[in-house]
Motif scaffolding. Structure first.
Motif, PDB file in Angstrom:
ATOM      1  N   ASN A  79       1.304  -2.014   7.089  1.00 11.84           N
ATOM      2  CA  ASN A  79       2.385  -1.161   7.401  1.00 11.84           C
ATOM      3  C   ASN A  79       2.521  -0.286   6.226  1.00 11.84           C
ATOM      4  N   GLU A  81       4.513   0.441   3.756  1.00 13.78           N
ATOM      5  CA  GLU A  81       4.825   0.062   2.328  1.00 13.78           C
ATOM      6  C   GLU A  81       3.555  -0.566   1.691  1.00 13.78           C
ATOM      7  N   ALA A  85       1.281   0.834  -1.020  1.00 11.83           N
ATOM      8  CA  ALA A  85       0.892   0.028  -2.400  1.00 11.83           C
ATOM      9  C   ALA A  85      -0.506  -0.280  -2.614  1.00 11.83           C
ATOM     10  N   LYS A  95       3.452   2.813 -10.348  1.00 12.54           N
ATOM     11  CA  LYS A  95       3.907   1.978  -9.186  1.00 12.54           C
ATOM     12  C   LYS A  95       5.391   2.687  -8.613  1.00 12.54           C
ATOM     13  N   ARG A  98       5.513   3.761  -4.854  1.00 10.71           N
ATOM     14  CA  ARG A  98       5.966   2.907  -3.919  1.00 10.71           C
ATOM     15  C   ARG A  98       7.218   3.332  -3.021  1.00 10.71           C
ATOM     16  N   ILE A  99       8.014   3.786  -3.825  1.00 14.80           N
ATOM     17  CA  ILE A  99       9.369   4.307  -3.092  1.00 14.80           C
ATOM     18  C   ILE A  99       9.026   5.065  -2.008  1.00 14.80           C
ATOM     19  N   GLY A 101       6.663   4.444   0.152  1.00 15.23           N
ATOM     20  CA  GLY A 101       6.553   3.504   1.350  1.00 15.23           C
ATOM     21  C   GLY A 101       7.879   2.799   2.002  1.00 15.23           C
ATOM     22  N   ALA A 102       8.591   2.405   0.961  1.00 19.22           N
ATOM     23  CA  ALA A 102       9.989   1.955   1.084  1.00 19.22           C
ATOM     24  C   ALA A 102      10.614   2.674   2.082  1.00 19.22           C
ATOM     25  N   LEU A 103      10.743   4.106   1.571  1.00 18.87           N
ATOM     26  CA  LEU A 103      11.643   5.053   2.282  1.00 18.87           C
ATOM     27  C   LEU A 103      11.068   5.136   3.887  1.00 18.87           C
ATOM     28  N   SER A 104       9.546   5.134   3.969  1.00 22.16           N
ATOM     29  CA  SER A 104       8.967   5.177   5.252  1.00 22.16           C
ATOM     30  C   SER A 104       9.625   4.121   6.188  1.00 22.16           C
ATOM     31  N   ILE A 105       9.964   2.968   5.589  1.00 17.04           N
ATOM     32  CA  ILE A 105      10.629   2.007   6.288  1.00 17.04           C
ATOM     33  C   ILE A 105      11.916   2.150   6.805  1.00 17.04           C
ATOM     34  N   PHE A 106      12.733   2.617   5.531  1.00 16.08           N
ATOM     35  CA  PHE A 106      14.202   2.626   5.617  1.00 16.08           C
ATOM     36  C   PHE A 106      14.781   3.708   6.764  1.00 16.08           C
TER      37      PHE A 106
END
Length: 294
Positions: A79, A81, A85, A95, A98-99, A101-106
């Motif tokens: 996925n 995130e 990573a 690192k 990586r935010i 990737g997190a935003l791309s899910i949120f």
């Protein structure tokens, strides 16, 4: 597991063909932003001039980002995130990246909050149309009243939302070929047929010539800084970049897949989604086109 092995075992699956990938990825992007939002945003921001800026933004900004997301997904094999990573880890980058990737899910998690509601409306209209064989209304006020009645029933809206989310959950519970691919092979050609129907309807019932002239004839005196930002934002909205979908779909691409060729096919399909409806513009667009023609 070596660093070249798939991070996620599911990513060992592959799209059955480039065409199925293009259909599925186009399905992730061709939606409210193309069919509903684009015409009135273009109308409010100068018509043809907005389209020129939009196309430049798609080609110069959106398309390269789209290719980058596909490449990250294919390399990460997971996925958004986890793919980001992996790229960060291999590059030795900070690192904090990586935010992304997190935003791309949120972000899509937030987006589905309103997409699923509107999709519930579509389910209601579809079921009603099938059950009655057509609405048979004579004037716009009747359609407005029907919509108002739907909005006045929270329990009905909640049920429709649940029904749509249940269908989505069912599809994505399968692997890539048995789920998304199978649905895309049916729904994307159906969408293309609907677009043809809209074009024919606009040609026969609307002011096709004046609508096309307004949308395709640039008037750069209408452009403002806000219009340029709206065009760039629409380009991102249209290509589904920044929401992790393309990275996730890229995870299932074959290593030898031509990203440039696949991305170009996607780009062409997105443009068809926009400009296949020039005769079916919002009423205020056709009014403005008529005023310019006088």
């Amino acid at each position: 597991m070596s660093k070249d092995a798939p991070i996620n075992a599911v990513a060992a699956q592959r799209w059955s063909s480039r065409m199925t990938f293009v259909l599925a990825a186009a399905g992730a992007a061709v939606g409210l932003g193309n069919l509903w939002r684009f015409p009135f945003v273009a109308a409010d921001n100068g018509g043809g001039a907005f389209v020129v800026i939009y196309l430049l933004a798609v080609a110069g900004i959106g398309f390269p980002i789209m290719l980058a997301e596909l490449a990250i997904g294919r390399h990460g094999r997971s996925n958004a995130e986890l793919s980001i990573a992996r790229v960060i880890g291999e590059a030795g980058a900070n690192k904090a990246w990586r935010i992304i990737g997190a935003l791309s899910i949120f972000i899509p998690f937030i987006g589905i909050g309103y997409y699923s509601v509107v999709a519930g409306w579509v389910v209601d209209y579809l079921l009603s149309f099938i059950a009655s064989g057509g609405f048979g209304y004579d004037n716009p006020a009747q359609y407005q009243q029907r919509f108002d009645d739907l909005m006045a029933s929270p329990a009905r809206l909640l049920g429709l939302h649940f029904l749509f989310m249940l269908a989505v959950t069912y599809v994505v519970s399968f692997n890539i070929r048995s789920g998304i691919e199978r649905v895309a092979k049916i729904m994307m050609p159906a969408l293309f047929i609907l677009l043809i129907g809209l074009v024919l309807y606009g040609f026969l019932e609307g002011d096709f010539q004046k609508g096309a002239q307004f949308l395709l004839a640039p008037d750069f005196s209408k452009l403002t800084g806000e219009s340029v930002l709206a065009a760039v934002g629409q380009a991102f909205f249209s290509l589904a970049v920044g929401i992790g979908a393309l990275m996730t779909f890229g995870a299932y691409l074959d290593e030898k897949a031509n990203l440039l060729g696949g991305g170009a096919n996607l780009h062409r399909r997105y443009r068809r989604g926009h400009f296949g409806r020039v005769g079916h513009l919002p009423h205020r667009v056709q009014l403005r086109a008529g005023n310019r023609g006088r």
